[in-house]
Design a protein around this motif. Structure first.
Motif, PDB file in Angstrom:
ATOM      1  N   ILE A  50       3.462   3.502  11.255  1.00 60.25           N
ATOM      2  CA  ILE A  50       4.727   2.774  11.255  1.00 60.25           C
ATOM      3  C   ILE A  50       5.547   3.310  12.426  1.00 60.25           C
ATOM      4  N   LEU A  51       5.834   2.465  13.384  1.00 66.36           N
ATOM      5  CA  LEU A  51       6.519   2.919  14.589  1.00 66.36           C
ATOM      6  C   LEU A  51       8.027   2.852  14.387  1.00 66.36           C
ATOM      7  N   ASN A  52       8.550   3.834  13.696  1.00 66.81           N
ATOM      8  CA  ASN A  52       9.920   3.804  13.229  1.00 66.81           C
ATOM      9  C   ASN A  52      10.257   5.259  12.902  1.00 66.81           C
ATOM     10  N   ASP A  53      11.519   5.666  13.047  1.00 62.96           N
ATOM     11  CA  ASP A  53      11.847   7.076  12.823  1.00 62.96           C
ATOM     12  C   ASP A  53      12.145   7.418  11.369  1.00 62.96           C
ATOM     13  N   MET A  54      12.033   6.436  10.470  1.00 62.10           N
ATOM     14  CA  MET A  54      12.399   6.681   9.080  1.00 62.10           C
ATOM     15  C   MET A  54      11.428   7.639   8.397  1.00 62.10           C
ATOM     16  N   SER A  55      11.960   8.469   7.490  1.00 62.10           N
ATOM     17  CA  SER A  55      11.085   9.408   6.791  1.00 62.10           C
ATOM     18  C   SER A  55      10.277   8.660   5.736  1.00 62.10           C
ATOM     19  N   MET A  56       9.160   9.267   5.344  1.00 61.77           N
ATOM     20  CA  MET A  56       8.307   8.646   4.331  1.00 61.77           C
ATOM     21  C   MET A  56       9.082   8.442   3.032  1.00 61.77           C
ATOM     22  N   GLU A  57       9.889   9.447   2.668  1.00 62.33           N
ATOM     23  CA  GLU A  57      10.636   9.368   1.413  1.00 62.33           C
ATOM     24  C   GLU A  57      11.592   8.181   1.419  1.00 62.33           C
ATOM     25  N   LYS A  58      12.244   7.961   2.572  1.00 61.69           N
ATOM     26  CA  LYS A  58      13.197   6.854   2.681  1.00 61.69           C
ATOM     27  C   LYS A  58      12.485   5.497   2.562  1.00 61.69           C
ATOM     28  N   HIS A  70       0.818  -1.213   0.000  1.00 63.59           N
ATOM     29  CA  HIS A  70       0.000   0.000   0.000  1.00 63.59           C
ATOM     30  C   HIS A  70       0.853   1.265   0.000  1.00 63.59           C
ATOM     31  N   PRO A  71       0.278   2.376  -0.501  1.00 62.54           N
ATOM     32  CA  PRO A  71       1.023   3.641  -0.453  1.00 62.54           C
ATOM     33  C   PRO A  71       1.075   4.218   0.965  1.00 62.54           C
ATOM     34  N   LEU A  72       1.951   5.204   1.142  1.00 60.92           N
ATOM     35  CA  LEU A  72       2.153   5.796   2.463  1.00 60.92           C
ATOM     36  C   LEU A  72       1.683   7.241   2.496  1.00 60.92           C
ATOM     37  N   ALA A  73       1.522   7.740   3.714  1.00 60.61           N
ATOM     38  CA  ALA A  73       1.234   9.166   3.894  1.00 60.61           C
ATOM     39  C   ALA A  73       1.874   9.623   5.189  1.00 60.61           C
ATOM     40  N   LYS A  74       2.104  10.935   5.288  1.00 58.24           N
ATOM     41  CA  LYS A  74       2.629  11.501   6.523  1.00 58.24           C
ATOM     42  C   LYS A  74       1.496  12.293   7.166  1.00 58.24           C
ATOM     43  N   VAL A  75       1.241  12.022   8.443  1.00 58.04           N
ATOM     44  CA  VAL A  75       0.185  12.749   9.143  1.00 58.04           C
ATOM     45  C   VAL A  75       0.777  14.068   9.624  1.00 58.04           C
ATOM     46  N   GLU A  76       0.413  15.163   8.960  1.00 56.28           N
ATOM     47  CA  GLU A  76       1.045  16.445   9.256  1.00 56.28           C
ATOM     48  C   GLU A  76       0.314  17.225  10.335  1.00 56.28           C
ATOM     49  N   SER A  77      -0.979  17.016  10.428  1.00 51.05           N
ATOM     50  CA  SER A  77      -1.734  17.562  11.557  1.00 51.05           C
ATOM     51  C   SER A  77      -2.900  16.609  11.736  1.00 51.05           C
ATOM     52  N   LEU A  78      -3.695  16.820  12.765  1.00 50.46           N
ATOM     53  CA  LEU A  78      -4.780  15.874  13.000  1.00 50.46           C
ATOM     54  C   LEU A  78      -5.900  16.030  11.972  1.00 50.46           C
ATOM     55  N   TYR A  79      -5.774  17.027  11.089  1.00 45.07           N
ATOM     56  CA  TYR A  79      -6.797  17.224  10.060  1.00 45.07           C
ATOM     57  C   TYR A  79      -6.236  17.072   8.657  1.00 45.07           C
ATOM     58  N   GLN A  80      -4.981  16.626   8.560  1.00 39.31           N
ATOM     59  CA  GLN A  80      -4.342  16.722   7.253  1.00 39.31           C
ATOM     60  C   GLN A  80      -3.246  15.673   7.088  1.00 39.31           C
ATOM     61  N   ILE A  81      -3.248  14.981   5.939  1.00 40.27           N
ATOM     62  CA  ILE A  81      -2.142  14.070   5.635  1.00 40.27           C
ATOM     63  C   ILE A  81      -1.543  14.435   4.283  1.00 40.27           C
ATOM     64  N   VAL A 124       4.405   8.375   9.988  1.00 46.80           N
ATOM     65  CA  VAL A 124       4.187   7.899   8.630  1.00 46.80           C
ATOM     66  C   VAL A 124       3.177   6.760   8.749  1.00 46.80           C
ATOM     67  N   VAL A 125       2.141   6.779   7.914  1.00 47.59           N
ATOM     68  CA  VAL A 125       1.102   5.747   8.004  1.00 47.59           C
ATOM     69  C   VAL A 125       0.941   5.007   6.674  1.00 47.59           C
ATOM     70  N   ILE A 126       0.485   3.754   6.780  1.00 50.83           N
ATOM     71  CA  ILE A 126       0.177   2.960   5.598  1.00 50.83           C
ATOM     72  C   ILE A 126      -1.286   3.194   5.266  1.00 50.83           C
ATOM     73  N   LEU A 127      -1.577   3.552   4.022  1.00 46.19           N
ATOM     74  CA  LEU A 127      -2.962   3.803   3.623  1.00 46.19           C
ATOM     75  C   LEU A 127      -3.568   2.514   3.078  1.00 46.19           C
ATOM     76  N   LYS A 128      -4.146   1.742   4.004  1.00 43.48           N
ATOM     77  CA  LYS A 128      -4.746   0.474   3.595  1.00 43.48           C
ATOM     78  C   LYS A 128      -6.239   0.702   3.458  1.00 43.48           C
ATOM     79  N   GLY A 129      -6.670   1.059   2.268  1.00 45.40           N
ATOM     80  CA  GLY A 129      -8.072   1.446   2.070  1.00 45.40           C
ATOM     81  C   GLY A 129      -8.386   2.643   2.943  1.00 45.40           C
ATOM     82  N   GLU A 130      -9.420   2.518   3.764  1.00 47.72           N
ATOM     83  CA  GLU A 130      -9.803   3.612   4.652  1.00 47.72           C
ATOM     84  C   GLU A 130      -8.959   3.628   5.923  1.00 47.72           C
ATOM     85  N   GLU A 131      -8.289   2.498   6.160  1.00 46.31           N
ATOM     86  CA  GLU A 131      -7.554   2.336   7.405  1.00 46.31           C
ATOM     87  C   GLU A 131      -6.171   2.996   7.327  1.00 46.31           C
ATOM     88  N   MET A 132      -5.705   3.556   8.456  1.00 49.07           N
ATOM     89  CA  MET A 132      -4.340   4.086   8.503  1.00 49.07           C
ATOM     90  C   MET A 132      -3.562   3.320   9.556  1.00 49.07           C
TER      91      MET A 132
END
Ligand code: ADP
Ligand code: MG
Length: 603
Positions: free
Chosen positions: A508-516, A464-475, A497-505
């Protein structure tokens, strides 16, 4: 009228296709199903999963298993074994102590050197001697700071402090000298006392310079060139940190044990070729491609690769009841990778990134265990079971139901354990090949490069693709698109950084950046599937030239991936080949090709 069930037993999944032959000999497909394979592919354990799959498929059309006239399973593919995967590297175990973590708020800055001294003994510290103070959690900052000031006044040189609690800044602000202070050291009781120690805290916005450099450590401790070699993994693991501590354990206590990565022995009819795992994936694969008819591949005994390959063989021997001498490794896929290695002697779970080679191996036995499966399946269902057709031929027949395809046709079956290819021409001749390495290897590489130790999460990251949760109203989605929400997201997702699995987020409990993470994911897919597509297709192609293949249909579970088919198609477009994802019977997508082929071939 006859009811036929085609059953494809894969390493990961068992697929079923149900078809009906009408009285006018025309074929009608009724339903299909997919379940996880039970047990290792090619063993009697598979029967449980097969029955479950058949039941699921017939119940969709209100039929019973006993209504079926014939169950057709694929003929023992030459490769029945699972593949083994491991990252192989030299393992160095040093017993020297270091702390190199990134507490959010270390105190002070600079480099301090001294003998480690427990806070309880601060009264015994001698004037004009140099110390690094070790302060456990039960000493609060308002007790520690005045005691340090007192000692400084007496002429004791306190040059740094290692603190268990998160109070470095609080202590730093209350003492009369700027010294580096590292805090949040979890295992403070493991810090050896009375030993020479160097502590470094970088200035705000900078990273440490001395302890991340082997020669820096060497000059601070006056190490010999021989001893300097031992501190290389320590220095490497400290690169990029804001703070670090290295403690020298008495000489003689620093022991090192190396388990080498080892050599590969590739046996063909005429010779044995040898190559070091350390020479890297490219050279290994280069050598492999030059050897025709590999009989067996072995690893040097007493090394990491030797251990891995002999485990694969003994495991396969156990599963099939075959003698180990008859079990051969016919193919391997080597991929360059990096893995975080835990540094021994670390006190805050430090790791160093090491180059390694990920290996998938393909095992083969000569035994035909499909017969056992057929007998057991027949006994348990009461339905006649027939072993029919080579897996690759069946896959090609199934793939031909994809609209827009015609003979000659090539299929690339991208599964879990292996990448298989077959070419079927107008005369019905088939050439096929099974190669080590597919979807599971990609999952393994993601898991190890990210240091996750969690295959389930690695599998989700792959799919699945990823997203970064930038605020509680925005990814911010990995493709750059920003998505807004009316309702706040769950607070634990914030900053993650979260995995976008359909509607579910899934966070990822890891310090790596989304780009990496995106880079790791894409590179792993490309290295495994583009390389295996080219290897497989050039083996089955007329005159071993990929350009001679007219059209290719991608099938198998990994053809469902949201980027793997594109990566493969992009590469194959260079050869001007029509290549696309299969759509079996216009309804299955790239799934169910072998099972469908088994039903078709009954006619
Ligand atoms: P096999 O024939 O060896 O049983 P499959 O054809 O069932 O293998 O493929 C299994 C592989 O497909 C696994 O590695 C799995 O991760 C992968 N896979 C399954 N579904 C998806 C998907 N939606 N996206 C990406 N990969 C997938
Ligand atoms: Mg398969």
């Amino acid at each position: 009228m006859k009811l036929i069930a085609g059953v494809d037993i894969g390493n990961s999944t068992t697929e079923v296709c149900i078809g009906r032959i009408k009285d006018d000999s025309s074929l009608e497909f009724l339903s299909s199903s997919m379940v996880f394979t039970t047990g290792a592919k090619g063993t009697a354990e598979n029967v449980k999963g097969i029955i479950r799959g058949i039941e699921e498929a017939v119940s969709k059309v209100n039929l019973k298993v006993s209504d079926i006239d014939i169950i057709r399973i694929n003929e023992a593919a030459p490769v029945i074994g699972d593949t083994a995967m491991e990252t192989i590297t030299e393992t160095i175990i040093t017993e020297s102590t270091m702390i190199g973590h990134n507490p959010k708020t270390p105190g002070g800055f600079g480099i301090g050197k001294g003998i480690t001294l427990h806070f309880d003994h601060i009264e015994k510290a001698e004037a004009n001697k140099q110390y690094i103070l070790v302060i456990p959690e039960y000493i609060p900052f308002d007790v520690a700071a005045p005691a340090i000031n007192n000692a400084l006044k007496k002429g004791v040189q306190i040059n740094g402090a290692i603190v268990q609690s998160d109070e470095a800044v609080l202590i730093s602000n209350r003492i009369n000298k700027t010294i580096p202070i590292v805090d949040e050291v979890k295992y403070i009781d493991k810090v050896p006392l009375g030993m020479p120690c160097i502590l470094e805290v970088a200035d705000t916005g900078k990273t440490i310079q001395t302890l991340s450099n082997p020669y820096g450590i060497a000059s601070m401790f006056n190490l010999t060139p021989e001893q300097t070699k031992y501190v290389v993994p320590i220095a490497k693991s400290l690169i990029g940190n804001r703070s670090a501590v290295v403690i020298k354990t008495p000489s003689g206590e620093v022991k090192e044990r190396v388990i080498p990565a080892g050599k590969l022995y590739i046996k063909s009819q005429k010779h044995i070729e040898t190559i070091d795992i350390d020479s890297g994936a490219e050279e290994i694969m280069n050598l492999l491609s030059k050897i025709d008819n590999i009989e067996d591949i072995e690893g040097e005994s007493g090394t990491n690769i030797g251990g891995m390959l002999s485990n694969v063989k003994s495991n396969m021997a156990y599963l099939t009841g075959e003698a180990i001498e008859n079990i051969k490794i016919k193919d391997i896929l080597a991929i360059d990778t990096v893995i975080p290695l835990k540094v021994r002697g670390g006190i805050a779970e430090e790791t160093a990134m090491e180059n390694a080679v990920a290996i998938a191996a393909m095992v083969k036995t000569d035994r035909l265990p499909m017969k056992k499966i057929a007998e057991k399946l027949q006994a348990e269902t009461g339905v006649y079971v027939e072993i029919a057709g080579v897996e690759a031929v069946m896959a090609a027949l199934g793939a031909l139901t994809t609209p827009g395809t015609k003979l000659p046709i090539a299929i690339l079956d991208m599964g879990g354990g292996s990448t298989d290819a077959a070419l079927l021409d107008e005369k019905g001749t088939v050439k096929s090949i099974h190669l080590a390495g597919a979807g599971e290897l990609v999952t393994m590489i993601i898991n190890s490069e990210m240091g996750l130790s969690n295959r389930t999460i690695a599998e989700e990251i792959k799919k699945h693709p990823l997203a970064k949760v930038e605020s509680l109203y925005q990814i911010r989605v990995e493709n750059g698109y920003t998505k807004f929400f009316d309702e706040p997201l769950r607070p634990e997702l914030y900053g993650r950084v979260v995995i976008l699995k359909g509607e579910e987020m899934i966070p990822i409990l890891n310090d790596m950046s989304m780009e990496k993470i995106v880079e790791i994911r894409k590179v792993a897919k490309k290295k495994v599937f583009v390389q295996n597509a080219l290897r497989a297709l050039s083996i089955i192609a007329p005159m071993n030239n990929i350009r001679n293949i007219p059209n290719i249909v991608l099938v198998g579970g990994s053809a469902l991936d949201f980027e793997i088919p594109e990566l493969v198609m992009e590469e194959l477009s260079k050869y001007k080949i029509v290549c696309g994802r299969g759509n079996i019977r216009k309804v299955e997508g790239p799934r169910n090709a072998v099972a469908t082929g088994l039903v078709i071939s009954y006619l």
